[in-house]
Design a protein around this motif. Structure first.
Motif, PDB file in Angstrom:
ATOM      1  N   MET A  78      16.243 -34.353   1.599  1.00  0.00           N
ATOM      2  CA  MET A  78      16.086 -32.986   0.807  1.00  0.00           C
ATOM      3  C   MET A  78      17.710 -32.778   0.348  1.00  0.00           C
ATOM      4  SD  MET A  78      12.980 -32.245  -0.396  1.00  0.00           S
ATOM      5  CE  MET A  78      12.782 -34.022  -0.629  1.00  0.00           C
ATOM      6  N   PHE A  79      18.404 -32.909   1.158  1.00  0.00           N
ATOM      7  CA  PHE A  79      19.741 -32.571   1.012  1.00  0.00           C
ATOM      8  C   PHE A  79      20.514 -33.278  -0.179  1.00  0.00           C
ATOM      9  CE2 PHE A  79      24.535 -32.673   1.461  1.00  0.00           C
ATOM     10  CZ  PHE A  79      24.900 -31.530   2.129  1.00  0.00           C
TER      11      PHE A  79
ATOM     12  N   ARG B 277      38.617 -27.661  -3.213  1.00  0.00           N
ATOM     13  CA  ARG B 277      38.279 -28.347  -4.677  1.00  0.00           C
ATOM     14  C   ARG B 277      37.813 -29.643  -4.828  1.00  0.00           C
ATOM     15  NH1 ARG B 277      40.022 -26.388  -9.137  1.00  0.00           N
ATOM     16  NH2 ARG B 277      41.381 -24.900  -7.898  1.00  0.00           N
ATOM     17  N   SER B 278      37.507 -30.429  -3.725  1.00  0.00           N
ATOM     18  CA  SER B 278      36.852 -31.584  -3.726  1.00  0.00           C
ATOM     19  C   SER B 278      35.551 -31.715  -4.298  1.00  0.00           C
ATOM     20  CB  SER B 278      37.106 -32.444  -2.343  1.00  0.00           C
ATOM     21  OG  SER B 278      36.197 -31.857  -1.523  1.00  0.00           O
ATOM     22  N   PHE B 279      34.916 -30.509  -3.999  1.00  0.00           N
ATOM     23  CA  PHE B 279      33.412 -30.183  -4.356  1.00  0.00           C
ATOM     24  C   PHE B 279      33.386 -30.274  -5.964  1.00  0.00           C
ATOM     25  CE2 PHE B 279      33.195 -28.586   0.033  1.00  0.00           C
ATOM     26  CZ  PHE B 279      32.084 -29.407   0.416  1.00  0.00           C
ATOM     27  N   ILE B 280      34.397 -29.567  -6.404  1.00  0.00           N
ATOM     28  CA  ILE B 280      34.026 -29.485  -7.926  1.00  0.00           C
ATOM     29  C   ILE B 280      34.370 -30.877  -8.770  1.00  0.00           C
ATOM     30  CG2 ILE B 280      35.342 -28.420  -9.967  1.00  0.00           C
ATOM     31  CD1 ILE B 280      36.005 -26.182  -8.139  1.00  0.00           C
ATOM     32  N   GLU B 281      34.903 -31.818  -8.264  1.00  0.00           N
ATOM     33  CA  GLU B 281      35.380 -33.091  -8.471  1.00  0.00           C
ATOM     34  C   GLU B 281      34.642 -34.283  -8.311  1.00  0.00           C
ATOM     35  OE1 GLU B 281      39.418 -33.557  -6.693  1.00  0.00           O
ATOM     36  OE2 GLU B 281      40.222 -32.011  -7.711  1.00  0.00           O
ATOM     37  N   ARG B 282      33.403 -33.820  -7.600  1.00  0.00           N
ATOM     38  CA  ARG B 282      32.700 -35.009  -7.272  1.00  0.00           C
ATOM     39  C   ARG B 282      31.467 -35.218  -8.366  1.00  0.00           C
ATOM     40  NH1 ARG B 282      31.584 -33.859  -0.742  1.00  0.00           N
ATOM     41  NH2 ARG B 282      33.901 -33.389  -0.254  1.00  0.00           N
ATOM     42  N   ASP B 283      31.246 -36.605  -8.489  1.00  0.00           N
ATOM     43  CA  ASP B 283      30.114 -36.959  -9.583  1.00  0.00           C
ATOM     44  C   ASP B 283      29.016 -37.563  -8.794  1.00  0.00           C
ATOM     45  OD1 ASP B 283      28.559 -37.785 -11.652  1.00  0.00           O
ATOM     46  OD2 ASP B 283      29.843 -39.447 -12.018  1.00  0.00           O
ATOM     47  N   VAL B 284      27.944 -36.543  -8.669  1.00  0.00           N
ATOM     48  CA  VAL B 284      26.587 -36.935  -7.969  1.00  0.00           C
ATOM     49  C   VAL B 284      25.999 -38.304  -8.396  1.00  0.00           C
ATOM     50  CG1 VAL B 284      24.524 -35.959  -6.913  1.00  0.00           C
ATOM     51  CG2 VAL B 284      26.594 -34.619  -6.930  1.00  0.00           C
TER      52      VAL B 284
ATOM     53  N   LEU C  68      26.091 -39.954   4.199  1.00  0.00           N
ATOM     54  CA  LEU C  68      26.504 -39.540   2.471  1.00  0.00           C
ATOM     55  C   LEU C  68      26.302 -37.815   3.004  1.00  0.00           C
ATOM     56  CD1 LEU C  68      26.889 -39.485  -0.447  1.00  0.00           C
ATOM     57  CD2 LEU C  68      24.463 -39.710  -0.539  1.00  0.00           C
ATOM     58  N   VAL C  69      25.529 -37.467   3.566  1.00  0.00           N
ATOM     59  CA  VAL C  69      25.291 -36.145   4.028  1.00  0.00           C
ATOM     60  C   VAL C  69      26.796 -35.529   4.606  1.00  0.00           C
ATOM     61  CG1 VAL C  69      24.144 -34.198   5.154  1.00  0.00           C
ATOM     62  CG2 VAL C  69      22.751 -36.163   3.934  1.00  0.00           C
ATOM     63  N   LYS C  70      27.142 -36.234   5.603  1.00  0.00           N
ATOM     64  CA  LYS C  70      28.267 -36.145   6.152  1.00  0.00           C
ATOM     65  C   LYS C  70      29.418 -35.794   5.206  1.00  0.00           C
ATOM     66  CE  LYS C  70      27.503 -37.288  11.118  1.00  0.00           C
ATOM     67  NZ  LYS C  70      27.709 -38.334  12.041  1.00  0.00           N
ATOM     68  N   GLN C  71      29.575 -36.525   4.115  1.00  0.00           N
ATOM     69  CA  GLN C  71      30.812 -36.502   3.222  1.00  0.00           C
ATOM     70  C   GLN C  71      30.601 -35.243   2.650  1.00  0.00           C
ATOM     71  OE1 GLN C  71      30.572 -39.671   0.428  1.00  0.00           O
ATOM     72  NE2 GLN C  71      30.051 -41.461   2.108  1.00  0.00           N
ATOM     73  N   TRP C  72      29.485 -34.589   2.321  1.00  0.00           N
ATOM     74  CA  TRP C  72      29.279 -33.397   1.715  1.00  0.00           C
ATOM     75  C   TRP C  72      29.505 -32.089   2.649  1.00  0.00           C
ATOM     76  CZ3 TRP C  72      28.672 -32.201  -3.621  1.00  0.00           C
ATOM     77  CH2 TRP C  72      28.783 -33.107  -4.237  1.00  0.00           C
ATOM     78  N   THR C  73      29.419 -32.556   3.982  1.00  0.00           N
ATOM     79  CA  THR C  73      29.366 -31.218   4.779  1.00  0.00           C
ATOM     80  C   THR C  73      30.806 -31.060   5.805  1.00  0.00           C
ATOM     81  OG1 THR C  73      28.183 -32.269   6.286  1.00  0.00           O
ATOM     82  CG2 THR C  73      27.183 -31.040   4.993  1.00  0.00           C
ATOM     83  N   THR C  74      31.608 -32.295   5.735  1.00  0.00           N
ATOM     84  CA  THR C  74      32.852 -32.320   6.377  1.00  0.00           C
ATOM     85  C   THR C  74      33.803 -31.317   5.764  1.00  0.00           C
ATOM     86  OG1 THR C  74      32.255 -34.433   7.172  1.00  0.00           O
ATOM     87  CG2 THR C  74      34.582 -33.775   7.224  1.00  0.00           C
TER      88      THR C  74
END
Length: 442
Positions: free
Chosen positions: A177-178, A225-232, A246-252
């Motif tokens: 779901m994440f 700022r890395s969150f703004i630059e990511r292409d999901v 993958l989830v850890k990449q988005w929560t670290t």
């Protein structure tokens, strides 16, 4: 659709009751009208956007392995007493007594009802894992409904629920779901940032809010700022694989709302990577173990004959709220700027001189050809001033505008405008058709 036939009661002035941008623009664009405090009727333009958002949510839930069902809006109070939440939930719950004096409620959420459905149907370890969802209207009697559809009393919501044998299986469902949420919001043109969150009345000890950045957001947020630059959408996601990395990449990397903000950790980031902004919650996911399965006796028998309570999670997206949230994140001083995927129409076709011997046949022909090509088009064929047509098109924010005037018609050309950038080019009607048809499904 021809503007002369379309029901779109736009307003020229900002309504006095609207406090935020999305509320003002939704009223001015004729998307909604208030029926009573915090309750809205969705007019054709707004309803088209609502259905586009709903369909994206549905497609991504299906992609992740969820199965759709539909639960009722009215629930029995007895179920909520079993879980212990009936008296705890507070005045936000609308309580109802039917003609037989049975206590009912207008569902603010569906943990109890989905758990009853599962417990009456699943008996064995072979019946799990399962993920079920529905998209249904909810009601919460907010003490101060405000901000239009952003904080209303009646709202359309997607809520999903997972059922697993143990915590490890529940974590796999949570990760699906994440990732599904990241894709869902990206398809709507939004960069949603997952932030660890309190579980609140839902319960449990693992939860993330998905936040989009917007100047008029409800709360302060802090992130890398890395969150703004990511292409999901470029990620190759296999839902049958282990999604934990993958989830850890988005929560670290650092991301927090003001309630969870750690100033020291945020301050340790390089200055050029510190983003301090306002944010709007568009989704929320929870793992809560056996909080509901134990009191409601949602149990299965394991392979070795034990009877255990299943582990559960719930996953919500505010579908109607997203309409306002997208506008908050995507507008300018002229009006809404819709991402293509959720726009009510892809293009606005404007005949600058209705009834003219040159412009009208050219506009009618292009309208017919766009329609045959499957391009959603709103054709402004009204006999009104050009300025009124331009202002309305900018207000409702369709991704593209094609304008046909006498001088262009004489040359067989149209003005092709991209709403987001304001870029205008003069091209042939054929070229305009090809550009729009080639972007179908974008």
């Amino acid at each position: 659709m021809r503007s002369s036939q379309f029901f779109m009661p736009t307003l020229r002035e900002n309504p006095s009751e609207a406090q935020i941008v999305s509320h003002r623009l939704m009223l001015r664009a004729g998307m909604v009208r208030q029926a009573s405090s915090g309750i809205y009727s969705w007019l054709p333009l707004g309803f088209k956007v609502l259905k586009k958002i709903e369909q994206i949510v549905r497609e991504e839930q299906d992609r992740a392995g969820c199965q759709e069902l539909l639960m009722p809006t009215i629930q029995s109070a007895d179920l909520w007493r079993e879980s212990g939440r009936y008296d705890d939930y507070g005045k936000e719950m609308l309580r109802i007594t039917d003609r037989h004096d049975r206590e009912m409620l207008y569902g603010p959420t569906n943990e109890e009802l989905i758990t009853e459905i599962f417990r009456n149907s699943a008996k064995s370890y072979r019946d799990v894992p399962k993920m079920l969802y529905h998209i249904q209207w909810k009601f919460r009697d907010e003490v101060r409904p405000r901000f239009g559809v952003m904080r209303g009393r009646e709202f359309l919501m997607k809520d999903a629920y997972s059922f697993d044998l143990d915590a490890a299986g529940a974590r796999r469902a949570y990760n699906k779901m994440f990732v599904s949420y990241l894709r869902t919001f990206a398809r709507m043109g939004l960069q949603a940032i997952p932030m660890a969150a309190d579980t609140g009345p839902i319960g449990g000890d693992l939860s993330h809010e998905f936040i989009i950045l917007a100047d008029t957001g409800e709360s302060a947020v802090f992130c890398d700022r890395s969150f703004i630059e990511r292409d999901v959408l470029s990620l190759d996601i296999d839902y049958d694989s282990d999604l934990e990395p993958l989830v850890k990449q988005w929560t670290t990397d650092y991301a927090a709302t003001d309630e969870k903000h750690d100033a020291a950790r945020f301050g340790a980031l390089p200055k050029d990577r510190q983003v301090e902004a306002r944010g709007i919650e568009v989704g929320h996911i929870f793992y809560f173990g056996t909080k509901y399965s134990e009191p409601l006796k949602a149990q299965v028998q394991t392979q070795d004959g034990q009877t255990i309570s299943v582990h559960m999670g719930s996953y919500g997206i505010g579908v109607s709220r997203l309409v306002g949230a997208i506008i908050e994140a995507s507008h300018d001083d002229k009006g809404i700027v819709w991402p293509e995927s959720v726009a009510p129409f892809k293009v606005g076709l404007v005949n600058l001189k209705a009834g003219d011997a040159a412009t009208t046949p050219m506009a009618d022909d292009l309208y017919a050809r766009l329609t045959r090509a499957g391009v959603e088009v709103l054709y402004d064929d009204r006999d009104v001033r050009a300025g009124e047509k331009f202002a309305q098109m900018d207000l409702i924010g369709l991704p593209y505008q094609v304008v046909i005037g006498p001088r262009g018609a004489a040359k067989g050309e149209v003005e092709f405008k991209t709403r987001k950038t304001g870029a205008v080019e003069e091209i042939s009607a054929e070229a305009a058709l090809n550009k729009l048809a080639s972007r179908q499904g974008a």
